[in-house]
Design a protein around this motif. Structure first.
Motif, PDB file in Angstrom:
ATOM      1  N   LYS A  58       5.267   4.496  -7.235  1.00  0.00           N
ATOM      2  CA  LYS A  58       5.491   3.361  -7.628  1.00  0.00           C
ATOM      3  C   LYS A  58       4.619   2.125  -8.050  1.00  0.00           C
ATOM      4  O   LYS A  58       3.488   2.305  -7.400  1.00  0.00           O
ATOM      5  CB  LYS A  58       6.657   2.771  -6.814  1.00  0.00           C
ATOM      6  N   ARG A  59       4.896   1.369  -9.006  1.00  0.00           N
ATOM      7  CA  ARG A  59       4.103   0.229  -9.316  1.00  0.00           C
ATOM      8  C   ARG A  59       3.672  -0.390  -8.057  1.00  0.00           C
ATOM      9  O   ARG A  59       2.384  -0.829  -7.982  1.00  0.00           O
ATOM     10  CB  ARG A  59       4.899  -0.624 -10.043  1.00  0.00           C
ATOM     11  N   GLU A  60       4.492  -0.921  -7.087  1.00  0.00           N
ATOM     12  CA  GLU A  60       4.302  -1.397  -5.798  1.00  0.00           C
ATOM     13  C   GLU A  60       3.154  -0.657  -5.110  1.00  0.00           C
ATOM     14  O   GLU A  60       2.059  -1.288  -4.400  1.00  0.00           O
ATOM     15  CB  GLU A  60       5.345  -1.852  -4.954  1.00  0.00           C
ATOM     16  N   GLU A  61       3.163   0.629  -5.070  1.00  0.00           N
ATOM     17  CA  GLU A  61       2.336   1.566  -4.158  1.00  0.00           C
ATOM     18  C   GLU A  61       0.987   1.294  -4.768  1.00  0.00           C
ATOM     19  O   GLU A  61      -0.177   1.136  -4.079  1.00  0.00           O
ATOM     20  CB  GLU A  61       2.980   2.938  -4.147  1.00  0.00           C
ATOM     21  N   VAL A  62       0.880   1.457  -6.042  1.00  0.00           N
ATOM     22  CA  VAL A  62      -0.382   1.429  -6.787  1.00  0.00           C
ATOM     23  C   VAL A  62      -1.030  -0.006  -6.729  1.00  0.00           C
ATOM     24  O   VAL A  62      -2.509  -0.087  -6.249  1.00  0.00           O
ATOM     25  CB  VAL A  62      -0.404   1.903  -8.173  1.00  0.00           C
ATOM     26  N   GLN A  63      -0.417  -1.008  -6.756  1.00  0.00           N
ATOM     27  CA  GLN A  63      -0.825  -2.411  -6.603  1.00  0.00           C
ATOM     28  C   GLN A  63      -1.314  -2.600  -5.215  1.00  0.00           C
ATOM     29  O   GLN A  63      -2.448  -3.248  -4.875  1.00  0.00           O
ATOM     30  CB  GLN A  63       0.452  -3.517  -6.744  1.00  0.00           C
ATOM     31  N   LYS A  64      -0.893  -2.069  -4.187  1.00  0.00           N
ATOM     32  CA  LYS A  64      -1.390  -1.948  -2.798  1.00  0.00           C
ATOM     33  C   LYS A  64      -2.557  -1.296  -2.805  1.00  0.00           C
ATOM     34  O   LYS A  64      -3.687  -1.910  -2.032  1.00  0.00           O
ATOM     35  CB  LYS A  64      -0.309  -1.622  -1.776  1.00  0.00           C
ATOM     36  N   MET A  65      -2.761  -0.209  -3.496  1.00  0.00           N
ATOM     37  CA  MET A  65      -4.095   0.487  -3.427  1.00  0.00           C
ATOM     38  C   MET A  65      -4.981  -0.264  -4.116  1.00  0.00           C
ATOM     39  O   MET A  65      -6.264  -0.360  -3.430  1.00  0.00           O
ATOM     40  CB  MET A  65      -3.730   1.807  -4.152  1.00  0.00           C
TER      41      MET A  65
END
Lengths: 206, 206
Positions: A58-65
């Motif tokens: 999900k978009r939020e997961e990649v943004q966290k990485m």
């Protein structure tokens, strides 16, 4: 840790040139290569499996990485994130194994900044006509998206100058054979191997 | 004249490493390569033919060629001249064909001065022990000459740093395969091919 560090190979090229097909065929022929799986926020295409073709996130997961600096490179492309996990690449190179990245041109340019010692291979279409037909035949894009992708592809071809090698994808088998030659050849480069060879002979001097 | 000029490959390495054997096997496998035959003043060994393995010439003849600047490089090695005829190499490269030179290390260093764009491959012995045995088993040298050649070989190995690639001659077949990969790979180098590819696409811009 082996004497020789692994080599990071980056396979890139314009949208629709056939990077995925070439990469799959290369890995079938050469099981010793380690493929670095990218994370992406785009929807899986038919037949694509999570953890094998991509890590679909999900978009939020990649943004966290991204915030945690866990990606060597990432790019937003046609509205989706694509990125390369850093930890896996470093660990594998330290073990003396080669790592292969297959990524979009934007991402490759960021890897170039972080890994100038990487070997950058640009997959080139035999013609723009072929490229257009490949994008259309993929059948997953609207007409607007096709034109969009073709314009992107033209820009991406202009970025060829930042690469070490250019491989024409006229036929998958031929393109794969050329890439295999590049892998062998890079392992024979004097600046990579001279030290260990001289060390090996050092104890034998006359 | 083809769009892409041929590439000059220089295969060199210490005395006794097996340059001649590797070169013969390479040419059997790849008839498209053009081999540049050297002139020499040394006596033919058993089986060597004039005009095929070498041009066997008298000392005065080679000296005349040197004075007329007809050799890319020449070297005196263990009392004999070895040299590469200039005209043949230039003509063949202009025709878009690759040229292969198999020469002694001294000669290779002179080619490097005249043809910095050449691709220099250093054939490396698996060990000094193997090198010694190969020189002895050749059976054409006295004991003094063997020691002399081994000392030369040690000096020649120290010149590896001037080469682009190092190929171990552990097995002839493997060494030949590595050299073939280097040939393919060099033809994919971006700085060699980018211009002609961009030209080919130029008329198709969107």
């Amino acid at each position: 840790m082996k004497d020789e560090r692994g080599i990071l190979f980056i396979l890139s090229g314009p949208s629709g040139v056939g990077k995925g097909t070439v990469r799959k065929s290369l890995f079938e022929k050469d099981p010793a290569l380690e493929y670095s799986i990218s994370v992406t926020t785009r929807e899986p295409r038919e037949g694509e499996r999570n953890g094998i073709d991509y890590f679909f996130k999900k978009r939020e997961e990649v943004q966290k990485m991204i915030e945690a600096d866990e990606l060597i490179e990432y790019a937003e492309y046609v509205g989706n994130y694509y990125g390369t996990p850093k930890e896996y690449v470093e660990k594998t190179l330290d073990e003396g194994k080669d790592v292969f990245l297959e990524i979009e041109v934007q991402g490759a340019m960021k890897v170039r900044e972080n890994f100038p010692e990487g070997v950058f291979i640009f997959l080139f279409p035999p013609s723009l006509e072929v490229l257009k037909n490949r994008i259309i035949n993929r059948g997953t894009e609207t007409e607007d998206l096709v034109l969009n992708r073709l314009k992107e592809a033209q820009k991406e071809i202009d970025m060829m100058d930042a690469y070490d090698y250019v491989v024409v994808n006229d036929e998958v088998e031929k393109a794969v054979a050329r890439i295999q030659s590049i892998v062998v050849s890079e392992h024979c480069k004097r600046e990579r191997v001279a030290k260990q060879y001289q060390k090996a002979l050092g104890s034998e001097r006359i």
